[in-house]
Scaffold this motif. Structure first.
Motif, mmCIF file in Angstrom:
data_model
loop_
_atom_site.group_PDB
_atom_site.id
_atom_site.type_symbol
_atom_site.label_atom_id
_atom_site.label_comp_id
_atom_site.label_asym_id
_atom_site.label_seq_id
_atom_site.Cartn_x
_atom_site.Cartn_y
_atom_site.Cartn_z
ATOM 1 N N ASN A 34 0.810 -1.226 0.000
ATOM 2 C CA ASN A 34 0.000 0.000 0.000
ATOM 3 C C ASN A 34 0.837 1.267 0.000
ATOM 4 O O ASN A 34 0.316 2.358 0.213
ATOM 5 N N ALA A 35 2.130 1.121 -0.230
ATOM 6 C CA ALA A 35 3.023 2.274 -0.097
ATOM 7 C C ALA A 35 2.692 3.377 -1.085
ATOM 8 O O ALA A 35 2.882 4.561 -0.800
ATOM 9 N N ASP A 36 2.206 3.012 -2.278
ATOM 10 C CA ASP A 36 1.980 4.046 -3.279
ATOM 11 C C ASP A 36 0.844 4.978 -2.908
ATOM 12 O O ASP A 36 0.645 6.021 -3.539
ATOM 13 N N HIS A 37 0.080 4.629 -1.855
ATOM 14 C CA HIS A 37 -1.021 5.491 -1.430
ATOM 15 C C HIS A 37 -0.562 6.580 -0.457
ATOM 16 O O HIS A 37 -1.286 7.524 -0.194
ATOM 17 N N SER A 38 0.630 6.430 0.094
ATOM 18 C CA SER A 38 1.053 7.347 1.159
ATOM 19 C C SER A 38 1.653 8.647 0.624
ATOM 20 O O SER A 38 1.518 9.691 1.238
ATOM 21 N N HIS A 39 2.328 8.568 -0.537
ATOM 22 C CA HIS A 39 3.012 9.747 -1.105
ATOM 23 C C HIS A 39 3.983 10.356 -0.101
ATOM 24 O O HIS A 39 4.250 11.548 -0.153
ATOM 25 N N LYS A 40 4.489 9.556 0.814
ATOM 26 C CA LYS A 40 5.423 10.058 1.815
ATOM 27 C C LYS A 40 6.716 9.250 1.783
ATOM 28 O O LYS A 40 6.692 8.044 1.541
ATOM 29 N N CYS A 41 7.797 9.926 2.037
ATOM 30 C CA CYS A 41 9.094 9.273 2.133
ATOM 31 C C CYS A 41 9.790 9.761 3.398
ATOM 32 O O CYS A 41 9.404 10.790 3.971
ATOM 33 N N PRO A 42 10.806 9.037 3.853
ATOM 34 C CA PRO A 42 11.429 9.408 5.132
ATOM 35 C C PRO A 42 12.222 10.711 5.038
ATOM 36 O O PRO A 42 12.859 11.008 4.034
ATOM 37 N N THR A 43 12.151 11.474 6.104
ATOM 38 C CA THR A 43 13.022 12.626 6.302
ATOM 39 C C THR A 43 13.574 12.521 7.712
ATOM 40 O O THR A 43 13.033 11.782 8.546
ATOM 41 N N TYR A 44 14.623 13.237 7.984
ATOM 42 C CA TYR A 44 15.356 13.051 9.242
ATOM 43 C C TYR A 44 15.141 14.285 10.120
ATOM 44 O O TYR A 44 15.554 15.395 9.767
ATOM 45 N N ILE A 45 14.463 14.058 11.222
ATOM 46 C CA ILE A 45 13.992 15.152 12.067
ATOM 47 C C ILE A 45 14.644 15.078 13.444
ATOM 48 O O ILE A 45 14.451 14.108 14.184
ATOM 49 N N GLN A 46 15.405 16.109 13.790
ATOM 50 C CA GLN A 46 15.985 16.188 15.132
ATOM 51 C C GLN A 46 15.005 16.883 16.056
ATOM 52 O O GLN A 46 14.556 17.998 15.784
ATOM 53 N N SER A 47 14.646 16.217 17.146
ATOM 54 C CA SER A 47 13.711 16.760 18.123
ATOM 55 C C SER A 47 14.395 16.874 19.484
ATOM 56 O O SER A 47 15.468 16.307 19.703
ATOM 57 N N THR A 48 13.773 17.588 20.372
ATOM 58 C CA THR A 48 14.282 17.664 21.743
ATOM 59 C C THR A 48 13.825 16.440 22.522
ATOM 60 O O THR A 48 12.624 16.131 22.530
ATOM 61 N N PRO A 49 14.729 15.725 23.172
ATOM 62 C CA PRO A 49 14.307 14.598 24.018
ATOM 63 C C PRO A 49 13.646 15.135 25.279
ATOM 64 O O PRO A 49 13.967 16.241 25.734
ATOM 65 N N TYR A 626 15.837 8.512 -2.962
ATOM 66 C CA TYR A 626 14.402 8.642 -3.206
ATOM 67 C C TYR A 626 13.965 8.067 -4.547
ATOM 68 O O TYR A 626 12.772 7.900 -4.790
ATOM 69 N N SER A 627 14.917 7.706 -5.406
ATOM 70 C CA SER A 627 14.546 7.031 -6.652
ATOM 71 C C SER A 627 14.177 5.569 -6.386
ATOM 72 O O SER A 627 13.509 4.927 -7.201
ATOM 73 N N LYS A 628 14.584 5.063 -5.230
ATOM 74 C CA LYS A 628 14.246 3.693 -4.844
ATOM 75 C C LYS A 628 13.107 3.637 -3.825
ATOM 76 O O LYS A 628 12.407 2.631 -3.731
ATOM 77 N N CYS A 629 12.957 4.681 -3.037
ATOM 78 C CA CYS A 629 11.987 4.657 -1.930
ATOM 79 C C CYS A 629 10.564 4.549 -2.460
ATOM 80 O O CYS A 629 10.179 5.253 -3.400
ATOM 81 N N ILE A 630 9.766 3.656 -1.836
ATOM 82 C CA ILE A 630 8.366 3.491 -2.225
ATOM 83 C C ILE A 630 7.410 3.987 -1.142
ATOM 84 O O ILE A 630 6.194 3.811 -1.252
ATOM 85 N N GLY A 631 7.965 4.581 -0.074
ATOM 86 C CA GLY A 631 7.109 5.158 0.962
ATOM 87 C C GLY A 631 6.441 4.162 1.878
ATOM 88 O O GLY A 631 5.373 4.445 2.440
#
Length: 650
Positions: A34-49, A626-631
């Motif tokens: 079902n990955a093609d329905h998400s239209h999302k790919c990973p990004t790297y987010i630094q948050s405060t612990p 991202y050319s390989k990522c399927i979300g």
């Protein structure tokens, strides 16, 4: 005797490796199909612990734990202990003191509590502080001078923190304090068996070695006027502290042997108070009241007391107890009362347990209603009533239970219900409520800043945090810059861009429109630092990655009631190096990559890959093709730290 709870490695009942109903990972085919329905790919987010978000001084806790555990490597030639110490002290110049006495709200916030038990952050801080003292580590003086002069009024944690941060920025700092020695409540409010004086002196000396000038026995407002200060300095910091105690608000509390906790502890720390009455009643419930009770238990009483030897005279500063009289001491019966139930008191849990083991009676749910006085005017008992206390809408509500009054016999009554600021000579700053009004930058008026208990009586680490923020505001003021709005989460964060520059990676400026950052070095590709506005929850972590690992606990010397008498030795022993490293490895590095390889191993498309060593650094360990990522977001599912978020492509 010495005890080490670490030997008890029984798995706790609250250990949770998976969510309710989850016992093993399920299949991921559904996500992939079902990955093609998400239209999302990973990004790297630094948050405060949440540990850092809970730390009033804003320490980069995750950062120095990653150094201790070996994830982030120190520069060539620098021991990891020193590197971790320097990361820690960017926010807090008192690691050895605070590692001992801070009640550690960071540990209450720690996400590891959702697995089994928090990371012993305080104990690792203690270890690093001890290493720094043992190896004579100092702070690095700046190689420039701004030519600006700043007066810091008050030599407590807020004033010293401000002086430290300003000195690092090249400003000339003069620190004024009305007492003979610097330290404020760290010296005069906390007993030496909790903060050894040689440790406190060493950490203060590091700040003075930056070129900070100390003028002690000098009170601003009486010895020197504020007009003189304004004329001689370019900016001022008010760190007066709240060192005047609050008396009990009941009839009879003006009896001579009814004293405040601040005056009691100051008399003890000055060496004037050597014994107390046979029966001591302390009213409070916070850490200060525990300090008073444990000091009273250690001091004990003497049988044949003369009028001039009564403890209230020493506390008032009229006399000092004769050392020779101390030899006849016996134990004191100490009772601590609180309006809250014992398990709801504000005092640190372990401090309460120590007090109980030393024979101190702690009674919760009691409110003082009067002081019983004898014919000579001295208090003979504290009259209390059973009560129910709770916080409703931020306000304290106390409901007394009629007909439950009783008298607690007392030779000395100590009020530890709060503190107040002495504004003598500085009345212009009093907001009418015993505090100083300040904005988010802790600016009171142009060029005058404030911090610590005069803003809001709270923890020592809170005052240290106020000092760092105020110093930043003072620095901007001295440079003629506007004071910016403070971030929602005001902490010292890990700076990935600085780390990459240290590695030798460069960044260019943007001079024309660009489409993405994958082939440009104007920014860090697919990365966002949200540390200033987002604290990551345990719900965003993959807790199943973490096995049960018992905490490495410091050895604590527990005393009986008899052993406590006259015993002023330190109770807390630092971790050894191997224990500190093992404890740091329990950190889940919430909101930042700790190089576990899960995302690389489990990506079904081999879209997630390790960054080449020439370009990798802490926080930049993996990237995505991202050319390989399927979300399918499996990388997010298996990321233990919540560093990978699905969002790119929305």
């Amino acid at each position: 005797m010495s005890t080490n709870p670490e030997s008890a490695s029984v798995q706790p009942l609250n250990f949770r490796r998976y969510k309710d109903g989850d016992h093993k990972p399920g299949p991921w085919q559904k996500q992939i199909f079902n990955a093609d329905h998400s239209h999302k790919c990973p990004t790297y987010i630094q948050s405060t612990p949440p540990c850092q978000g809970s730390c009033p001084s804003g320490e980069d806790i995750r950062g120095y734990l990653n150094i201790v555990r070996g994830v982030e490597k120190p520069p060539a030639g620098m021991p990891w202990q020193e590197y971790a110490f320097r990361r820690l002290t960017e926010a807090n110049p008192f690691p050895s003191v605070m590692g001992r006495v801070c009640p550690a709200p960071c540990e209450s916030g720690c996400n590891r509590n959702q697995v089994e038990d928090f990371v012993g952050i305080n104990s690792v801080e203690h270890f690093l502080g001890e290493y720094a003292i043992a190896n004579n580590l100092g702070f690095k003086k700046p190689d420039f001078s701004s030519g600006k002069k700043v007066a810091v009024i008050g030599g407590g944690p807020a004033g010293l923190s401000t002086a430290y941060q300003l000195a690092l920025r090249g400003h000339a700092v003069t620190l004024f304090d009305e007492r003979a020695e610097l330290g404020g409540m760290m010296r005069y409010g906390i007993p030496g068996f909790r903060t050894p004086r040689q440790v406190l002196d060493a950490e203060i000396q590091r700040i003075l070695d930056l070129g900070v000038v100390a003028r002690t026995n000098c009170r601003i407002g009486t010895d020197i006027t504020m007009e003189q200060i304004r004329a001689d300095f370019d900016a001022v910091f008010l760190g007066l502290g709240a060192q005047s105690g609050r008396g009990l608000p009941v009839e009879g509390a003006d009896a001579p042997n009814c004293v405040t906790a601040t005056s009691f502890l100051k008399a003890f720390n000055d060496g004037r108070l050597r014994h107390v009455g046979k029966r001591v009643v302390v009213v409070g419930g916070g850490d200060t009241s525990i300090d008073v009770a444990t000091v009273a238990r250690r001091l004990g009483h003497i049988d044949q007391i003369h009028e001039s030897d009564r403890p209230e005279h020493a506390i008032a500063g009229h006399v000092a107890h004769d050392v020779a009289a101390v030899s006849a001491k016996q134990g004191a019966d100490v009772t601590l009362t609180s309006i809250f139930a014992v398990d709801k008191m504000q005092a640190s849990r372990h401090e309460v347990e120590h007090a109980l083991s030393e024979g101190i009676a702690i009674r919760g749910g009691l409110a003082p209603v009067g002081v019983v006085r004898g014919p000579d005017g001295r208090a003979t008992a504290l009259r209390v009533i059973r009560c129910e206390a709770k916080i409703v809408g931020g306000k304290l509500e106390i409901k007394n239970i009629e007909g439950t009054e009783e008298d607690l016999p007392a030779d000395l009554i100590v009020s530890a219900i709060g503190q107040a600021v002495d504004f003598t000579g500085l009345e212009e700053f009093n907001n009418g409520k015993g505090a100083v009004p300040a904005d988010k930058n802790y600016q009171v008026q142009p060029g005058v800043f404030a911090g610590g208990d005069i803003i809001r009586p709270h923890l020592l680490t809170t005052a240290i945090g106020h000092g760092a923020i105020a110093a930043e505001g003072i620095d901007r003021f001295l440079q003629g810059e506007a004071l910016e709005k403070r971030p929602k989460i005001d902490v010292h964060t890990f700076d990935l861009q600085r780390k990459m520059i240290e590695k030798g990676l460069s960044f260019s400026e943007v001079h024309e429109p660009i489409h993405g950052t994958d082939k440009s070095n104007v920014a860090i590709h697919n990365f966002d630092n949200r540390s200033d506005r987002y604290v990551i929850s345990h719900k965003e972590l993959f807790l199943g990655h973490f096995a049960y690992t018992p905490r490495n606990r410091r050895t604590i010397v527990s005393l009986t009631a008899e052993e406590a008498l006259g015993n002023f030795d330190e109770r807390l022993q630092a971790l050894v190096e191997a224990q500190a490293q093992a404890e740091a490895k329990r950190c889940m590095s919430c909101g930042q990559c700790f190089e576990c390889d899960n995302c690389v191993v489990y990506c079904p498309q081999t879209a997630v890959f390790k960054v080449p060593k020439s370009k990798s650094t802490t926080g930049r360990y993996v990237d995505t093709d991202y050319s390989k990522c399927i979300g399918c977001h499996i990388c997010q599912d298996v990321c233990p730290t919540g560093y990978i978020q699905m969002g790119l492509g929305e």
